[in-house]
Design a protein around this motif. Structure first.
Motif, mmCIF file in Angstrom:
data_model
loop_
_atom_site.group_PDB
_atom_site.id
_atom_site.type_symbol
_atom_site.label_atom_id
_atom_site.label_comp_id
_atom_site.label_asym_id
_atom_site.label_seq_id
_atom_site.Cartn_x
_atom_site.Cartn_y
_atom_site.Cartn_z
ATOM 1 N N PHE A 16 0.538 -0.905 -0.059
ATOM 2 C CA PHE A 16 0.151 0.203 0.331
ATOM 3 C C PHE A 16 0.909 1.048 0.159
ATOM 4 O O PHE A 16 1.656 1.450 0.706
ATOM 5 N N THR A 18 1.361 4.840 0.900
ATOM 6 C CA THR A 18 1.254 5.405 2.221
ATOM 7 C C THR A 18 1.298 6.563 2.259
ATOM 8 O O THR A 18 0.369 7.292 3.125
ATOM 9 N N ALA A 26 2.438 -4.909 3.163
ATOM 10 C CA ALA A 26 1.697 -5.673 3.861
ATOM 11 C C ALA A 26 0.993 -7.642 4.215
ATOM 12 O O ALA A 26 1.469 -7.945 4.943
ATOM 13 N N GLU A 45 0.193 -11.761 14.771
ATOM 14 C CA GLU A 45 -0.245 -10.656 15.380
ATOM 15 C C GLU A 45 -1.086 -9.612 14.733
ATOM 16 O O GLU A 45 -0.748 -9.224 13.025
ATOM 17 N N GLY A 47 -1.973 -7.272 12.530
ATOM 18 C CA GLY A 47 -0.907 -5.873 11.112
ATOM 19 C C GLY A 47 -0.315 -7.110 10.520
ATOM 20 O O GLY A 47 0.529 -6.548 9.433
ATOM 21 N N CYS A 48 -0.466 -8.035 10.815
ATOM 22 C CA CYS A 48 0.594 -8.615 9.798
ATOM 23 C C CYS A 48 0.317 -9.226 8.917
ATOM 24 O O CYS A 48 1.577 -9.490 7.522
ATOM 25 N N GLY A 49 -0.281 -9.008 8.350
ATOM 26 C CA GLY A 49 -1.003 -9.558 6.742
ATOM 27 C C GLY A 49 -1.980 -9.893 7.065
ATOM 28 O O GLY A 49 -2.320 -10.133 5.792
ATOM 29 N N LYS A 50 -3.153 -10.527 8.060
ATOM 30 C CA LYS A 50 -3.823 -11.696 7.568
ATOM 31 C C LYS A 50 -4.840 -11.635 6.384
ATOM 32 O O LYS A 50 -5.451 -11.788 5.427
ATOM 33 N N SER A 51 -5.669 -9.951 6.914
ATOM 34 C CA SER A 51 -6.786 -9.498 6.693
ATOM 35 C C SER A 51 -6.870 -9.445 4.645
ATOM 36 O O SER A 51 -7.330 -9.400 3.805
ATOM 37 N N THR A 52 -5.824 -8.591 4.242
ATOM 38 C CA THR A 52 -4.646 -8.030 3.932
ATOM 39 C C THR A 52 -4.431 -9.565 2.748
ATOM 40 O O THR A 52 -5.088 -8.844 1.242
ATOM 41 N N TYR A 61 -8.607 -6.862 -3.382
ATOM 42 C CA TYR A 61 -7.604 -5.997 -3.626
ATOM 43 C C TYR A 61 -6.926 -6.517 -5.286
ATOM 44 O O TYR A 61 -7.034 -8.191 -4.735
HETATM 45 N N1 LIG Z 1 -6.253 -0.174 2.499
HETATM 46 C C1 LIG Z 1 -4.563 -0.031 3.286
HETATM 47 N N2 LIG Z 1 -4.219 0.917 3.026
HETATM 48 C C2 LIG Z 1 -3.041 1.296 3.823
HETATM 49 N N3 LIG Z 1 -2.451 0.657 4.833
HETATM 50 C C3 LIG Z 1 -2.752 -0.440 4.970
HETATM 51 C C4 LIG Z 1 -3.941 -1.217 4.086
HETATM 52 N N4 LIG Z 1 -5.160 -2.201 4.051
HETATM 53 C C5 LIG Z 1 -4.315 -2.865 6.082
HETATM 54 N N5 LIG Z 1 -3.130 -1.740 5.519
HETATM 55 C C6 LIG Z 1 -1.856 -2.599 6.687
HETATM 56 O O1 LIG Z 1 -1.225 -3.078 6.183
HETATM 57 C C7 LIG Z 1 -1.005 -4.095 7.570
HETATM 58 C C8 LIG Z 1 -1.939 -5.191 7.525
HETATM 59 O O2 LIG Z 1 -3.078 -5.430 7.580
HETATM 60 P P1 LIG Z 1 -3.633 -6.354 8.315
HETATM 61 O O3 LIG Z 1 -3.393 -6.862 7.209
HETATM 62 O O4 LIG Z 1 -5.180 -5.583 8.193
HETATM 63 O O5 LIG Z 1 -3.808 -6.943 9.078
HETATM 64 P P2 LIG Z 1 -3.747 -8.272 10.177
HETATM 65 O O6 LIG Z 1 -5.605 -8.222 9.500
HETATM 66 O O7 LIG Z 1 -3.916 -9.515 10.156
HETATM 67 O O8 LIG Z 1 -4.702 -7.931 11.378
HETATM 68 C C9 LIG Z 1 -0.947 -3.079 8.649
HETATM 69 O O9 LIG Z 1 0.056 -2.064 8.911
HETATM 70 C C10 LIG Z 1 -1.808 -2.227 7.754
HETATM 71 O O10 LIG Z 1 -2.528 -0.615 8.323
#
Ligand SMILES: Nc1ncnc2c1ncn2[C@@H]1O[C@H](COP(=O)(O)OP(=O)(O)O)[C@@H](O)[C@H]1O
Ligand SMILES: [Mg+2]
Length: 313
Positions: A16, A18, A26, A45, A47-52, A61
């Protein structure tokens, strides 16, 4: 469990932008397969990128780089509408927050039937109603719930509605993104058991995302551990618990509270120091035990094999 691949994730990246000079990596080069009928647990943990990872697999995405192959076909890249629709139907997602993910102004019936409507899966209103009622019963609710609104339900019931919505289009692959993290501990197991039951009945394949290792153990066949956008360890669930190899996995496991208070008090806790690694070369994913991969350098690989490589008969 079959070894037939349903999803192949190849060098997947999601970076991303930013700021003008800042990029969040991510997801940064993931490689793993998900087999037909299995539950692949993805852990790490916040913020490690699971949802992404989940969102990129399902094409919410576009990927920065890499590929997602589903049933032999690339999910990303140029697609026409009918191809996109097909993927949308095959791959469904269940979200963490059952409050935010259901439209409060829609009746449960319309929430559940939304995907059916898009894909034209009900011939008429009667069939649509019948399917919704059947789905409600499948997820442990009852058909009278169809005419109510989300606010009339508890968190656990809302998550059941989210599950019914996902199942309404008959998917083969479901990504469950921390589906129980927002629920009371007392009902977490119920939702996990429901997901297990549905998997058996419908032959579903799951990517089950969680931030700690305690619940995924019970549902997962294999588990991948993520740290800052990379996978550091991947193993069959039992082997990961019995033989955690990467120091980050060891630290995650040592943080799970144990039921035995005496043992709990005497137990050693590890904290992970990412700087405490061999830096002589770029680490790679290597097989230390059968089916058990760890991100490591050649030197670390030799050490891990000495310490963990022997397989007990
Ligand atoms: N749309 C976005 N734009 C910018 N940064 C993002 C976006 N979505 C997630 N991030 C960043 O990417 C990293 C991984 O996020 P995320 O996948 O939500 O982690 P998790 O699901 O493991 O908690 C984090 O640092 C988060 O702040
Ligand atoms: Mg998340």
């Amino acid at each position: 469990m079959s070894q037939e691949k349903l999803v192949e994730i190849k060098n997947l990246k999601q970076h991303f932008q930013t700021g003008r000079h800042s990029v969040v990596k991510a997801v940064d080069g993931l490689n793993f397969d998900i087999y037909k009928g299995e539950t692949f647990g993805l852990v790490g943990e916040s913020g490690c990128g699971k949802s992404t990872t989940g969102r990129t697999i399902i094409r919410l995405y576009d990927a920065t780089d890499g590929e997602v192959i589903f049933n032999g076909e690339n999910v990303h890249g140029k697609k026409d509408r009918s191809e996109l629709k097909k993927f949308n139907r095959e791959m469904q997602m269940i979200f963490q927050d059952p409050y935010a993910s259901l439209n409060p102004r829609m009746k449960v019936e319309d929430i559940i039937a939304e995907g059916m409507d898009i894909h034209g899966l009900a011939k008429n209103d009667k069939e649509r109603k019948a399917k919704v009622q059947e789905l409600l019963e499948t997820v442990g609710l009852n058909k009278e719930h169809a005419n109510r609104y989300p606010h009339e339900f508890s968190g656990g019931q809302r998550q059941r509605i989210g599950i019914a919505r996902a199942l309404a289009v008959d998917p083969s692959f479901v990504i469950a993104d921390e589906p129980i993290s927002a629920l009371d501990v007392s009902i977490q197991a119920q939702v996990v058991n429901l997901l297990k039951k549905l998997q058996e009945e419908k032959g579903l394949t799951y990517l089950f995302i969680a931030h700690d290792l305690s619940m995924v153990k019970y549902i997962s066949d294999r588990i991948g551990v993520m740290y800052f956008g990379k996978m550091v360890e991947l193993a069959p669930a039992d082997d990961l618990y019995n033989h955690p190899i990467h120091p980050y996995t060891q630290s995650l496991l040592s943080a799970i509270p144990l039921p035995d208070p005496d043992y709990e008090r005497s137990r050693e806790r590890f904290s992970y120091d990412p700087n405490n690694h061999d830096t002589s070369e770029e680490p790679e994913f290597r097989e230390v035990r059968p089916g058990h991969f760890v991100l490591c350098t050649t030197k670390e690989f030799e050490q891990y094999k000495r310490e963990h490589g022997a397989v007990e008969q």
